[in-house]
Motif scaffolding. Sequence first.
Motif, PDB file in Angstrom:
ATOM      1  N   ILE A 153       0.846  -1.203   0.000  1.00  8.00           N
ATOM      2  CA  ILE A 153       0.000   0.000   0.000  1.00  8.00           C
ATOM      3  C   ILE A 153       0.877   1.247   0.000  1.00  8.00           C
ATOM      4  CG2 ILE A 153      -1.651   1.327   1.384  1.00  8.00           C
ATOM      5  CD1 ILE A 153      -2.839  -1.348   2.292  1.00  8.00           C
ATOM      6  N   THR A 154       1.958   1.220   0.777  1.00 10.85           N
ATOM      7  CA  THR A 154       2.879   2.368   0.810  1.00 10.85           C
ATOM      8  C   THR A 154       3.514   2.605  -0.562  1.00 10.85           C
ATOM      9  OG1 THR A 154       3.381   1.883   3.130  1.00 10.85           O
ATOM     10  CG2 THR A 154       4.903   3.329   1.942  1.00 10.85           C
ATOM     11  N   GLN A 155       3.965   1.535  -1.231  1.00  5.36           N
ATOM     12  CA  GLN A 155       4.543   1.654  -2.574  1.00  5.36           C
ATOM     13  C   GLN A 155       3.508   2.147  -3.582  1.00  5.36           C
ATOM     14  OE1 GLN A 155       7.693   1.271  -3.527  1.00  5.36           O
ATOM     15  NE2 GLN A 155       8.386   0.787  -1.449  1.00  5.36           N
ATOM     16  N   TYR A 156       2.291   1.715  -3.398  1.00  2.00           N
ATOM     17  CA  TYR A 156       1.222   2.120  -4.322  1.00  2.00           C
ATOM     18  C   TYR A 156       1.006   3.620  -4.269  1.00  2.00           C
ATOM     19  CZ  TYR A 156      -3.526   2.401  -6.257  1.00  2.00           C
ATOM     20  OH  TYR A 156      -4.625   2.740  -6.997  1.00  2.00           O
ATOM     21  N   PHE A 157       0.906   4.158  -3.050  1.00  2.15           N
ATOM     22  CA  PHE A 157       0.684   5.604  -2.911  1.00  2.15           C
ATOM     23  C   PHE A 157       1.918   6.408  -3.342  1.00  2.15           C
ATOM     24  CE2 PHE A 157      -2.736   4.207   0.017  1.00  2.15           C
ATOM     25  CZ  PHE A 157      -3.797   4.903  -0.567  1.00  2.15           C
ATOM     26  N   ASP A 158       3.094   5.892  -3.127  1.00  5.51           N
ATOM     27  CA  ASP A 158       4.304   6.576  -3.602  1.00  5.51           C
ATOM     28  C   ASP A 158       4.326   6.659  -5.124  1.00  5.51           C
ATOM     29  OD1 ASP A 158       5.192   6.969  -1.039  1.00  5.51           O
ATOM     30  OD2 ASP A 158       6.510   5.199  -1.022  1.00  5.51           O
ATOM     31  N   THR A 159       3.878   5.605  -5.781  1.00  6.07           N
ATOM     32  CA  THR A 159       3.825   5.604  -7.248  1.00  6.07           C
ATOM     33  C   THR A 159       2.843   6.642  -7.770  1.00  6.07           C
ATOM     34  OG1 THR A 159       4.386   3.254  -7.287  1.00  6.07           O
ATOM     35  CG2 THR A 159       3.414   4.176  -9.280  1.00  6.07           C
ATOM     36  N   ILE A 160       1.659   6.711  -7.136  1.00  8.78           N
ATOM     37  CA  ILE A 160       0.666   7.718  -7.545  1.00  8.78           C
ATOM     38  C   ILE A 160       1.219   9.124  -7.338  1.00  8.78           C
ATOM     39  CG2 ILE A 160      -1.620   8.651  -7.030  1.00  8.78           C
ATOM     40  CD1 ILE A 160      -2.521   5.824  -6.384  1.00  8.78           C
ATOM     41  N   LYS A 161       1.947   9.320  -6.232  1.00 11.05           N
ATOM     42  CA  LYS A 161       2.548  10.631  -5.957  1.00 11.05           C
ATOM     43  C   LYS A 161       3.577  11.006  -7.028  1.00 11.05           C
ATOM     44  CE  LYS A 161       5.242  13.070  -2.440  1.00 11.05           C
ATOM     45  NZ  LYS A 161       5.897  12.964  -1.110  1.00 11.05           N
TER      46      LYS A 161
ATOM     47  N   LEU B 149       3.669   9.985 -10.121  1.00 10.35           N
ATOM     48  CA  LEU B 149       2.966  10.315 -11.367  1.00 10.35           C
ATOM     49  C   LEU B 149       2.401  11.723 -11.339  1.00 10.35           C
ATOM     50  CD1 LEU B 149       1.045   6.967 -12.071  1.00 10.35           C
ATOM     51  CD2 LEU B 149       2.972   7.895 -13.347  1.00 10.35           C
ATOM     52  N   GLY B 150       1.905  12.144 -10.194  1.00 14.11           N
ATOM     53  CA  GLY B 150       1.339  13.489 -10.100  1.00 14.11           C
ATOM     54  C   GLY B 150       2.391  14.571 -10.117  1.00 14.11           C
ATOM     55  N   ASN B 151       3.589  14.305  -9.607  1.00 12.24           N
ATOM     56  CA  ASN B 151       4.640  15.321  -9.560  1.00 12.24           C
ATOM     57  C   ASN B 151       5.476  15.391 -10.829  1.00 12.24           C
ATOM     58  OD1 ASN B 151       3.906  16.031  -6.963  1.00 12.24           O
ATOM     59  ND2 ASN B 151       5.316  14.521  -6.029  1.00 12.24           N
ATOM     60  N   SER B 152       5.280  14.488 -11.779  1.00 10.50           N
ATOM     61  CA  SER B 152       6.083  14.492 -13.005  1.00 10.50           C
ATOM     62  C   SER B 152       5.765  15.727 -13.836  1.00 10.50           C
ATOM     63  CB  SER B 152       5.804  13.223 -13.826  1.00 10.50           C
ATOM     64  OG  SER B 152       6.509  13.266 -15.036  1.00 10.50           O
ATOM     65  N   SER B 153       6.840  16.367 -14.394  1.00 17.66           N
ATOM     66  CA  SER B 153       6.635  17.585 -15.192  1.00 17.66           C
ATOM     67  C   SER B 153       6.063  17.294 -16.575  1.00 17.66           C
ATOM     68  CB  SER B 153       7.965  18.332 -15.335  1.00 17.66           C
ATOM     69  OG  SER B 153       8.915  17.496 -15.985  1.00 17.66           O
ATOM     70  N   LYS B 154       6.203  16.069 -17.026  1.00 15.30           N
ATOM     71  CA  LYS B 154       5.706  15.690 -18.349  1.00 15.30           C
ATOM     72  C   LYS B 154       4.628  14.616 -18.213  1.00 15.30           C
ATOM     73  CE  LYS B 154      10.065  16.729 -20.691  1.00 15.30           C
ATOM     74  NZ  LYS B 154      11.134  16.209 -21.562  1.00 15.30           N
ATOM     75  N   ASN B 155       3.809  14.758 -17.189  1.00 14.74           N
ATOM     76  CA  ASN B 155       2.800  13.739 -16.937  1.00 14.74           C
ATOM     77  C   ASN B 155       1.684  13.819 -17.967  1.00 14.74           C
ATOM     78  OD1 ASN B 155       1.954  16.184 -16.026  1.00 14.74           O
ATOM     79  ND2 ASN B 155       0.803  15.383 -14.279  1.00 14.74           N
ATOM     80  N   THR B 156       1.053  12.713 -18.177  1.00 10.75           N
ATOM     81  CA  THR B 156      -0.122  12.625 -19.044  1.00 10.75           C
ATOM     82  C   THR B 156      -1.252  11.994 -18.231  1.00 10.75           C
ATOM     83  OG1 THR B 156       0.617  10.484 -19.855  1.00 10.75           O
ATOM     84  CG2 THR B 156       1.256  12.405 -21.149  1.00 10.75           C
ATOM     85  N   THR B 157      -2.403  11.984 -18.818  1.00 12.29           N
ATOM     86  CA  THR B 157      -3.562  11.397 -18.119  1.00 12.29           C
ATOM     87  C   THR B 157      -3.424   9.892 -18.074  1.00 12.29           C
ATOM     88  OG1 THR B 157      -4.946  13.211 -18.876  1.00 12.29           O
ATOM     89  CG2 THR B 157      -6.062  11.226 -18.095  1.00 12.29           C
TER      90      THR B 157
END
Length: 295
Positions: A241-249, A251-259
């Motif tokens: 669960i901790t790794q899962y939330f870190d991954t989502i974080k 993705l949200g902080n990436s400067s070139k993120n996509t949907t």
Amino acid sequence: MGNANCIFLGCVEQASIGVVERWGRFERLAEPGLHFFNPLAGECLAGLLSTRISSLDVRVETKTKDNVFVQLLCSIQYRVVKENADDAFYELQNPKEQIQAYVFDVVRAHVPRMTLDELFEQKGEVAKAVLEELEKVMGAYGYSIEHILMVDIIPDASVRKAMNEINAAQRLQLASVYKGEADKVLQVKKAEAEAEAKYLGGVGVAKQRQAITDGLRENILNFSHKVEGTSAKEVMDLIMITQYFDTIKDLGNSSKNTTVFIPHGPGHVRDITDQIRNGMMEATSGNVNVDNINL
């Protein structure tokens, strides 16, 4: 040559030879220097001849064996032989025209038996033939042929253009071959580099996963020992669960993120945890089977 000068004194310049006559008949040759003449006895200086080397350029137009019209520029270097200066003075009226005529005759007799390429390769042979003929003929008239140079061979303009185009086509063809070989080497080296990069990347991923597995195993063991009453499964669920939330974080902080659409919820997290646990258990079981076979 010159006219007769009936004077008492005459000076013959250096690199010249004088012709002395008596009553209109050849008497002797006068070397450079001051000479006395007796006009009362019919003696006079009939003329002067230069013993310097003279150059005559002759342009001959003829046709080769392969029907190509060419112009040959010959340079003939000749001089008067001092000992035979009387022959040069009396025998020939215009030595340049005589030399030119023999050059025409010899060149037009030899060149039609050669192709254009042979003419370029054997122009020295043509010059040698002209030299031999002129030495034989002009030597009888008191002239020495020093050198004959085949200065230039000029084909017709259309032939020169065609030859240049053929040469350019051959060079372009050779350049294409070299370029193809270079591209081939580049592609081979690129493929080898990609294969090596993929191999090293695979080794790195394998080491990374091994390190993750070792770290998770240590974390589970440490947590189980320090917190009593917890099982390895509960610790594993917490870590996932901790790794899962870190991954989502991330993705949200990436400067070139996509949907990115991903399932979210406690049930989905549990499914992911089960899938990872099953994979690790299968990997562990496979390692145990391999060890048993080796034993």
